[in-house]
Design a protein around this motif. Sequence first.
Motif, PDB file in Angstrom:
ATOM      1  N   SER A   1       0.812  -1.232   0.000  1.00  0.00           N
ATOM      2  CA  SER A   1       0.000   0.000   0.000  1.00  0.00           C
ATOM      3  C   SER A   1       0.845   1.282   0.000  1.00  0.00           C
ATOM      4  CB  SER A   1      -0.932   0.000   1.212  1.00  0.00           C
ATOM      5  OG  SER A   1      -0.153  -0.003   2.402  1.00  0.00           O
ATOM      6  N   ALA A   2       2.149   1.161   0.275  1.00  0.00           N
ATOM      7  CA  ALA A   2       2.969   2.357   0.519  1.00  0.00           C
ATOM      8  C   ALA A   2       2.875   3.420  -0.579  1.00  0.00           C
ATOM      9  CB  ALA A   2       4.424   1.959   0.751  1.00  0.00           C
ATOM     10  N   TYR A   3       3.038   2.995  -1.837  1.00  0.00           N
ATOM     11  CA  TYR A   3       3.060   3.982  -2.925  1.00  0.00           C
ATOM     12  C   TYR A   3       1.841   3.905  -3.834  1.00  0.00           C
ATOM     13  CZ  TYR A   3       7.862   4.402  -1.340  1.00  0.00           C
ATOM     14  OH  TYR A   3       8.965   4.586  -0.566  1.00  0.00           O
ATOM     15  N   CYS A   4       0.911   3.011  -3.546  1.00  0.00           N
ATOM     16  CA  CYS A   4      -0.259   2.796  -4.403  1.00  0.00           C
ATOM     17  C   CYS A   4      -1.092   4.085  -4.466  1.00  0.00           C
ATOM     18  CB  CYS A   4      -1.105   1.659  -3.840  1.00  0.00           C
ATOM     19  SG  CYS A   4      -2.619   1.377  -4.756  1.00  0.00           S
ATOM     20  N   ASN A   5      -1.453   4.491  -5.713  1.00  0.00           N
ATOM     21  CA  ASN A   5      -2.297   5.683  -5.842  1.00  0.00           C
ATOM     22  C   ASN A   5      -3.743   5.310  -6.202  1.00  0.00           C
ATOM     23  OD1 ASN A   5      -2.013   4.884  -8.437  1.00  0.00           O
ATOM     24  ND2 ASN A   5      -1.077   6.767  -9.202  1.00  0.00           N
ATOM     25  N   LEU A   6      -4.061   4.005  -6.055  1.00  0.00           N
ATOM     26  CA  LEU A   6      -5.428   3.508  -6.267  1.00  0.00           C
ATOM     27  C   LEU A   6      -5.970   3.849  -7.660  1.00  0.00           C
ATOM     28  CD1 LEU A   6      -6.750   4.473  -2.717  1.00  0.00           C
ATOM     29  CD2 LEU A   6      -6.340   2.147  -3.516  1.00  0.00           C
ATOM     30  N   CYS A   7      -5.084   3.777  -8.667  1.00  0.00           N
ATOM     31  CA  CYS A   7      -5.519   4.122 -10.024  1.00  0.00           C
ATOM     32  C   CYS A   7      -6.455   3.063 -10.611  1.00  0.00           C
ATOM     33  CB  CYS A   7      -4.309   4.327 -10.939  1.00  0.00           C
ATOM     34  SG  CYS A   7      -3.390   2.805 -11.288  1.00  0.00           S
ATOM     35  N   GLY A   8      -6.362   1.834 -10.129  1.00  0.00           N
ATOM     36  CA  GLY A   8      -7.293   0.792 -10.578  1.00  0.00           C
ATOM     37  C   GLY A   8      -6.902   0.075 -11.854  1.00  0.00           C
ATOM     38  N   ILE A   9      -5.711   0.378 -12.406  1.00  0.00           N
ATOM     39  CA  ILE A   9      -5.275  -0.315 -13.623  1.00  0.00           C
ATOM     40  C   ILE A   9      -5.212  -1.822 -13.377  1.00  0.00           C
ATOM     41  CG2 ILE A   9      -3.262  -0.693 -15.144  1.00  0.00           C
ATOM     42  CD1 ILE A   9      -2.771   2.316 -15.068  1.00  0.00           C
TER      43      ILE A   9
ATOM     44  N   ASN B   1     -10.792 -11.422 -12.430  1.00  0.00           N
ATOM     45  CA  ASN B   1     -11.326 -10.755 -11.233  1.00  0.00           C
ATOM     46  C   ASN B   1     -10.553 -11.155  -9.984  1.00  0.00           C
ATOM     47  OD1 ASN B   1     -13.472  -9.343 -12.553  1.00  0.00           O
ATOM     48  ND2 ASN B   1     -14.562 -11.274 -12.712  1.00  0.00           N
ATOM     49  N   ALA B   2      -9.266 -11.368 -10.149  1.00  0.00           N
ATOM     50  CA  ALA B   2      -8.439 -11.779  -9.014  1.00  0.00           C
ATOM     51  C   ALA B   2      -7.873 -10.584  -8.258  1.00  0.00           C
ATOM     52  CB  ALA B   2      -7.300 -12.676  -9.486  1.00  0.00           C
ATOM     53  N   VAL B   3      -7.978  -9.395  -8.840  1.00  0.00           N
ATOM     54  CA  VAL B   3      -7.531  -8.165  -8.172  1.00  0.00           C
ATOM     55  C   VAL B   3      -8.683  -7.175  -8.217  1.00  0.00           C
ATOM     56  CG1 VAL B   3      -5.758  -6.378  -8.080  1.00  0.00           C
ATOM     57  CG2 VAL B   3      -5.235  -8.566  -9.154  1.00  0.00           C
ATOM     58  N   LEU B   4      -9.084  -6.686  -7.060  1.00  0.00           N
ATOM     59  CA  LEU B   4     -10.197  -5.731  -6.998  1.00  0.00           C
ATOM     60  C   LEU B   4      -9.808  -4.524  -6.180  1.00  0.00           C
ATOM     61  CD1 LEU B   4     -13.564  -7.589  -6.310  1.00  0.00           C
ATOM     62  CD2 LEU B   4     -12.664  -6.792  -8.482  1.00  0.00           C
ATOM     63  N   LYS B   5     -10.255  -3.374  -6.651  1.00  0.00           N
ATOM     64  CA  LYS B   5     -10.096  -2.167  -5.850  1.00  0.00           C
ATOM     65  C   LYS B   5     -11.368  -1.997  -5.039  1.00  0.00           C
ATOM     66  CE  LYS B   5     -10.528   2.240  -7.069  1.00  0.00           C
ATOM     67  NZ  LYS B   5     -10.300   3.595  -7.604  1.00  0.00           N
ATOM     68  N   MET B   6     -11.228  -1.998  -3.730  1.00  0.00           N
ATOM     69  CA  MET B   6     -12.385  -1.823  -2.853  1.00  0.00           C
ATOM     70  C   MET B   6     -12.107  -0.628  -1.969  1.00  0.00           C
ATOM     71  SD  MET B   6     -14.837  -3.917  -3.387  1.00  0.00           S
ATOM     72  CE  MET B   6     -15.738  -3.480  -1.920  1.00  0.00           C
ATOM     73  N   GLY B   7     -12.727   0.495  -2.287  1.00  0.00           N
ATOM     74  CA  GLY B   7     -12.462   1.699  -1.514  1.00  0.00           C
ATOM     75  C   GLY B   7     -10.987   2.044  -1.578  1.00  0.00           C
ATOM     76  N   LYS B   8     -10.330   2.084  -0.421  1.00  0.00           N
ATOM     77  CA  LYS B   8      -8.923   2.445  -0.405  1.00  0.00           C
ATOM     78  C   LYS B   8      -8.013   1.232  -0.294  1.00  0.00           C
ATOM     79  CE  LYS B   8      -9.246   7.179   0.904  1.00  0.00           C
ATOM     80  NZ  LYS B   8      -9.392   8.180   1.912  1.00  0.00           N
ATOM     81  N   ASN B   9      -8.587   0.083  -0.609  1.00  0.00           N
ATOM     82  CA  ASN B   9      -7.802  -1.150  -0.546  1.00  0.00           C
ATOM     83  C   ASN B   9      -7.767  -1.846  -1.900  1.00  0.00           C
ATOM     84  OD1 ASN B   9      -7.003  -1.457   2.264  1.00  0.00           O
ATOM     85  ND2 ASN B   9      -9.210  -1.562   2.653  1.00  0.00           N
ATOM     86  N   ILE B  10      -6.675  -2.569  -2.160  1.00  0.00           N
ATOM     87  CA  ILE B  10      -6.617  -3.474  -3.302  1.00  0.00           C
ATOM     88  C   ILE B  10      -6.666  -4.881  -2.721  1.00  0.00           C
ATOM     89  CG2 ILE B  10      -5.246  -4.291  -5.261  1.00  0.00           C
ATOM     90  CD1 ILE B  10      -6.173  -1.393  -5.630  1.00  0.00           C
ATOM     91  N   MET B  11      -7.657  -5.665  -3.169  1.00  0.00           N
ATOM     92  CA  MET B  11      -7.781  -7.036  -2.669  1.00  0.00           C
ATOM     93  C   MET B  11      -7.275  -7.997  -3.733  1.00  0.00           C
ATOM     94  SD  MET B  11     -11.512  -6.964  -0.793  1.00  0.00           S
ATOM     95  CE  MET B  11     -11.238  -8.431   0.219  1.00  0.00           C
ATOM     96  N   VAL B  12      -6.499  -8.997  -3.309  1.00  0.00           N
ATOM     97  CA  VAL B  12      -6.006 -10.021  -4.229  1.00  0.00           C
ATOM     98  C   VAL B  12      -6.602 -11.360  -3.807  1.00  0.00           C
ATOM     99  CG1 VAL B  12      -3.962 -11.222  -5.083  1.00  0.00           C
ATOM    100  CG2 VAL B  12      -3.849  -8.768  -4.623  1.00  0.00           C
ATOM    101  N   PHE B  13      -7.114 -12.111  -4.790  1.00  0.00           N
ATOM    102  CA  PHE B  13      -7.672 -13.429  -4.516  1.00  0.00           C
ATOM    103  C   PHE B  13      -6.750 -14.491  -5.124  1.00  0.00           C
ATOM    104  CE2 PHE B  13     -11.050 -10.337  -4.678  1.00  0.00           C
ATOM    105  CZ  PHE B  13     -11.673 -10.549  -3.463  1.00  0.00           C
ATOM    106  N   PRO B  14      -5.881 -15.065  -4.303  1.00  0.00           N
ATOM    107  CA  PRO B  14      -4.852 -15.981  -4.828  1.00  0.00           C
ATOM    108  C   PRO B  14      -5.437 -17.180  -5.587  1.00  0.00           C
ATOM    109  CG  PRO B  14      -4.382 -15.397  -2.552  1.00  0.00           C
ATOM    110  CD  PRO B  14      -5.753 -14.865  -2.859  1.00  0.00           C
TER     111      PRO B  14
END
Lengths: 288, 110
Positions: free
Chosen positions: A66-74, A82-95
């Motif tokens: 999360s340190a440098y993430c600007n939540l751009c959503g790319i 759908n293994a990576v999702l932007k949820m609010g201010k978090n990026i969720m990864v589904f391994p």
Amino acid sequence: MKIAIASGKGGTGKTTLSTNLAAFLAEKEHVVLTDLDVEEPNSGLFIKGTLKHSESKYKMIPEWDSAYCNLCGICQEVCNFNAVLKMGKNIMVFPELCHGCYACSELCPKNSLPMKEKPMGELKHFEAAGLSFIESKLLIGEEQAVPLIKQTIDYVDENFPEEIIKIYDSPPGTSCPVIEATKHADIVILITEPTPFGFHDLTLAVETIRELKKEFVVVVNRYGIGDDSVEKYCKAEGITIIGKIPNDRKVAEVYAKGDLLYPALPSVKKVIEKIALFIQGERGDSGR
Amino acid sequence: MKIIFTAKGTEWDSPMDPRFGRTEYFFIYDEDSKKIETYDNRAIENEAHGAGPKTSQKLAEYGADILITGNGPGGNAAAVLQQVGIKVITGAGDMTVKEAYEAFKNGTLS
């Protein structure tokens, strides 16, 4: 020379044919048998060798930093699974959904999704007389067979010369794992049984292998039960049946003891010999 | 309170969709304003993988308090819903949206 042994339906004799053919050929030359049915490898039940090497296999999964993430959503836009999702201010990864394609990680402008190793399975390499045997097994809970199948094929490619005979016991079905296990082969042997299920799933397997533009032949197992729909179909489609393993109670008895069939049963040995001759002929044809 | 139902249609009398990730519609009812919104989720059919997280992400946009559905979300979807902080009520798969709402109000769903 690479020979993949596959089927549509499970339980038609992939492992029986793989182990017997490999052991038979290994009486005269060095053969590599690889069990690619990584969800439930069972060739090892019939091949007794000594463990030469084992290693853990890993797949690569992104981990959010999360340190440098600007939540751009790319990251979520480029993920096909759908293994990576932007949820609010978090990026969720589904391994479990991740296919390890690196797209999110490589395309992240802030390098906020570094790829991390995740253990997925174990590869084992055994040596028996004339026969090298490789098997891989997925860890419990791992859903994706394809990455482990691929890495197992790579191990065999790296450790054995091209010209020797390599037999690959493939997973059942017609989906991604089977395609991964057969797409590198020089020839595919489809083994089936003359039952309605065997016939139906053979037609699916043929469709799949044709799509891959692979040379293939058919072996009929438990010949004598069911009906003649498999034979009629193969004739109509111009598919060569290179062997018919007879249905025999003694096959089940020997198999249940964990023994190879051909040393105990002359009727089976005859069929294995015939298939071995076919392979030697193919090898001659391909100039190797 | 804002409630989201997984439904097979856009009316109070529409049957509930027992599936969460692959639900055909969201039926969203705002108890305070009495307003109804619906969302057509049928494009999810084209997603081979990750329907649960994807639908959860959409659901998050509505800022609802309660989700009423049938079988309940799977593991991946549940992880997202937990992040959203929505309360999940299951067991309404065989009802209409209206019946599900009434059952919830009567306290027979949990």
